[in-house]
Design a protein around this motif. Sequence first.
Motif, PDB file in Angstrom:
ATOM      1  N   GLY A 142      53.453   3.784  46.520  1.00 57.45           N
ATOM      2  CA  GLY A 142      53.689   2.641  45.576  1.00 57.45           C
ATOM      3  C   GLY A 142      55.030   3.029  44.793  1.00 57.45           C
ATOM      4  O   GLY A 142      55.599   1.753  44.577  1.00 57.45           O
ATOM      5  N   GLN A 143      55.458   4.026  44.482  1.00 54.05           N
ATOM      6  CA  GLN A 143      56.688   4.395  43.789  1.00 54.05           C
ATOM      7  C   GLN A 143      57.925   3.875  44.974  1.00 54.05           C
ATOM      8  O   GLN A 143      58.646   3.306  44.377  1.00 54.05           O
ATOM      9  CB  GLN A 143      57.117   5.973  43.625  1.00 54.05           C
ATOM     10  N   ASP A 144      57.772   4.137  46.281  1.00 51.74           N
ATOM     11  CA  ASP A 144      58.618   3.217  47.082  1.00 51.74           C
ATOM     12  C   ASP A 144      58.690   1.831  47.067  1.00 51.74           C
ATOM     13  O   ASP A 144      59.857   1.443  46.801  1.00 51.74           O
ATOM     14  CB  ASP A 144      58.318   3.928  48.582  1.00 51.74           C
ATOM     15  N   LEU A 145      57.684   1.325  46.881  1.00 47.08           N
ATOM     16  CA  LEU A 145      57.719  -0.055  46.971  1.00 47.08           C
ATOM     17  C   LEU A 145      58.238  -0.642  45.599  1.00 47.08           C
ATOM     18  O   LEU A 145      59.115  -1.550  45.468  1.00 47.08           O
ATOM     19  CB  LEU A 145      56.303  -0.722  47.070  1.00 47.08           C
ATOM     20  N   LEU A 146      58.048  -0.024  44.409  1.00 47.11           N
ATOM     21  CA  LEU A 146      58.395  -0.380  43.226  1.00 47.11           C
ATOM     22  C   LEU A 146      60.041  -0.187  43.155  1.00 47.11           C
ATOM     23  O   LEU A 146      60.730  -0.755  42.691  1.00 47.11           O
ATOM     24  CB  LEU A 146      57.830   0.551  42.019  1.00 47.11           C
ATOM     25  N   GLU A 147      60.424   0.947  43.529  1.00 47.29           N
ATOM     26  CA  GLU A 147      61.942   1.186  43.549  1.00 47.29           C
ATOM     27  C   GLU A 147      62.674   0.206  44.555  1.00 47.29           C
ATOM     28  O   GLU A 147      63.842   0.057  44.306  1.00 47.29           O
ATOM     29  CB  GLU A 147      62.431   2.554  44.043  1.00 47.29           C
ATOM     30  N   ALA A 148      62.066  -0.303  45.642  1.00 51.57           N
ATOM     31  CA  ALA A 148      62.720  -1.077  46.600  1.00 51.57           C
ATOM     32  C   ALA A 148      63.008  -2.579  46.033  1.00 51.57           C
ATOM     33  O   ALA A 148      64.050  -3.326  46.087  1.00 51.57           O
ATOM     34  CB  ALA A 148      62.097  -1.099  47.816  1.00 51.57           C
ATOM     35  N   SER A 159      48.837  -6.682  64.341  1.00 45.98           N
ATOM     36  CA  SER A 159      48.783  -5.478  64.404  1.00 45.98           C
ATOM     37  C   SER A 159      47.277  -5.059  64.144  1.00 45.98           C
ATOM     38  O   SER A 159      46.871  -5.797  62.987  1.00 45.98           O
ATOM     39  CB  SER A 159      49.583  -4.579  64.005  1.00 45.98           C
ATOM     40  N   SER A 160      46.693  -3.994  64.662  1.00 46.28           N
ATOM     41  CA  SER A 160      45.444  -3.607  64.245  1.00 46.28           C
ATOM     42  C   SER A 160      45.448  -1.931  64.189  1.00 46.28           C
ATOM     43  O   SER A 160      45.742  -1.495  65.089  1.00 46.28           O
ATOM     44  CB  SER A 160      44.295  -4.080  64.963  1.00 46.28           C
ATOM     45  N   PRO A 161      45.129  -1.165  63.129  1.00 41.01           N
ATOM     46  CA  PRO A 161      44.731  -1.865  62.053  1.00 41.01           C
ATOM     47  C   PRO A 161      46.038  -2.141  61.113  1.00 41.01           C
ATOM     48  O   PRO A 161      46.974  -1.106  61.272  1.00 41.01           O
ATOM     49  CB  PRO A 161      43.854  -0.640  61.271  1.00 41.01           C
ATOM     50  N   SER A 162      45.737  -3.127  60.247  1.00 44.78           N
ATOM     51  CA  SER A 162      46.950  -3.279  59.231  1.00 44.78           C
ATOM     52  C   SER A 162      46.385  -2.950  57.848  1.00 44.78           C
ATOM     53  O   SER A 162      45.259  -2.725  57.740  1.00 44.78           O
ATOM     54  CB  SER A 162      47.049  -4.916  59.082  1.00 44.78           C
ATOM     55  N   PHE A 163      47.264  -2.383  57.104  1.00 40.95           N
ATOM     56  CA  PHE A 163      46.849  -1.975  55.851  1.00 40.95           C
ATOM     57  C   PHE A 163      45.905  -0.612  56.115  1.00 40.95           C
ATOM     58  O   PHE A 163      44.648  -0.409  55.783  1.00 40.95           O
ATOM     59  CB  PHE A 163      46.181  -2.851  54.903  1.00 40.95           C
ATOM     60  N   THR A 164      46.610   0.504  56.483  1.00 44.00           N
ATOM     61  CA  THR A 164      45.817   1.924  56.514  1.00 44.00           C
ATOM     62  C   THR A 164      45.345   2.141  55.178  1.00 44.00           C
ATOM     63  O   THR A 164      45.693   1.602  54.213  1.00 44.00           O
ATOM     64  CB  THR A 164      46.614   3.027  57.199  1.00 44.00           C
ATOM     65  N   ALA A 165      44.784   3.386  55.059  1.00 48.63           N
ATOM     66  CA  ALA A 165      44.371   3.943  53.834  1.00 48.63           C
ATOM     67  C   ALA A 165      45.362   4.093  52.882  1.00 48.63           C
ATOM     68  O   ALA A 165      45.569   3.911  51.810  1.00 48.63           O
ATOM     69  CB  ALA A 165      43.417   5.278  53.858  1.00 48.63           C
ATOM     70  N   ALA A 166      46.609   4.606  53.809  1.00 44.58           N
ATOM     71  CA  ALA A 166      47.969   4.895  52.887  1.00 44.58           C
ATOM     72  C   ALA A 166      48.487   3.606  52.314  1.00 44.58           C
ATOM     73  O   ALA A 166      48.935   3.734  51.354  1.00 44.58           O
ATOM     74  CB  ALA A 166      48.573   5.868  53.843  1.00 44.58           C
ATOM     75  N   ASP A 167      48.599   2.618  53.160  1.00 43.50           N
ATOM     76  CA  ASP A 167      49.040   1.466  52.852  1.00 43.50           C
ATOM     77  C   ASP A 167      48.240   0.628  51.597  1.00 43.50           C
ATOM     78  O   ASP A 167      48.953   0.130  50.881  1.00 43.50           O
ATOM     79  CB  ASP A 167      49.128   0.440  54.118  1.00 43.50           C
ATOM     80  N   GLN A 168      47.021   0.893  51.760  1.00 44.88           N
ATOM     81  CA  GLN A 168      45.998   0.361  50.542  1.00 44.88           C
ATOM     82  C   GLN A 168      46.331   1.082  49.272  1.00 44.88           C
ATOM     83  O   GLN A 168      46.531   0.502  48.178  1.00 44.88           O
ATOM     84  CB  GLN A 168      44.675   0.379  51.196  1.00 44.88           C
TER      85      GLN A 168
END
Length: 187
Positions: A142-148, A159-168
């Motif tokens: 989440g911090q990576d996303l916010l800084e970017a 793709s499958s799976p999309s939004f792995t547990a880490a992505d979520q």
Amino acid sequence: IGAANEVMTYTSRINNDGANNDVYNVSVTGVPAGWAYSYTTPQGTFSGPSTLPLNTGQAADITLNLDSQGLPGSGTTTMTFTSQADPVQVLSLAFTKFNSLGVLLVDDDGGEARETVTGAALTATGMSWGRWDLWNWGALTGQDLLEASRIVVWECGTSSPSFTAADQQAVTAFLAAGGDLFTTGSD
């Protein structure tokens, strides 16, 4: 991915696997306008071309510092090592920094090229944006996303799976901090 005022440090190791001692010409290209860089080898710290002598079988740690000096955007800087003994022997290392973009495009389509359409649309807007290849470069926090960026386009494709547990977890933290998310995909 880092904050616009954060100096990013990248480290790599260079090996002379050849049968002879050699000297390598070191150059740095692709530094975005307004950004600064320096790199360190066993020979010292430089902000321009240098040379690096390596005996056969010897390795050297290389550190690149990339400073966007508070400027938003992304940039890929390439360090090139060219053998003086055999100039066709060239090693290039590319390092990319993302910070404070208008939009971060997360390429999570499993090798499909769907992000090219989204990328072309973002380019047409004139907005600064960068592409993160999730499958090749790894998961984001989440911090990576916010800084970017405060805006993320997550390109799932088929793709499958999309939004792995880490992505979520990353997306949940990003949204909780006020980020804006657009997801796109098929099936």
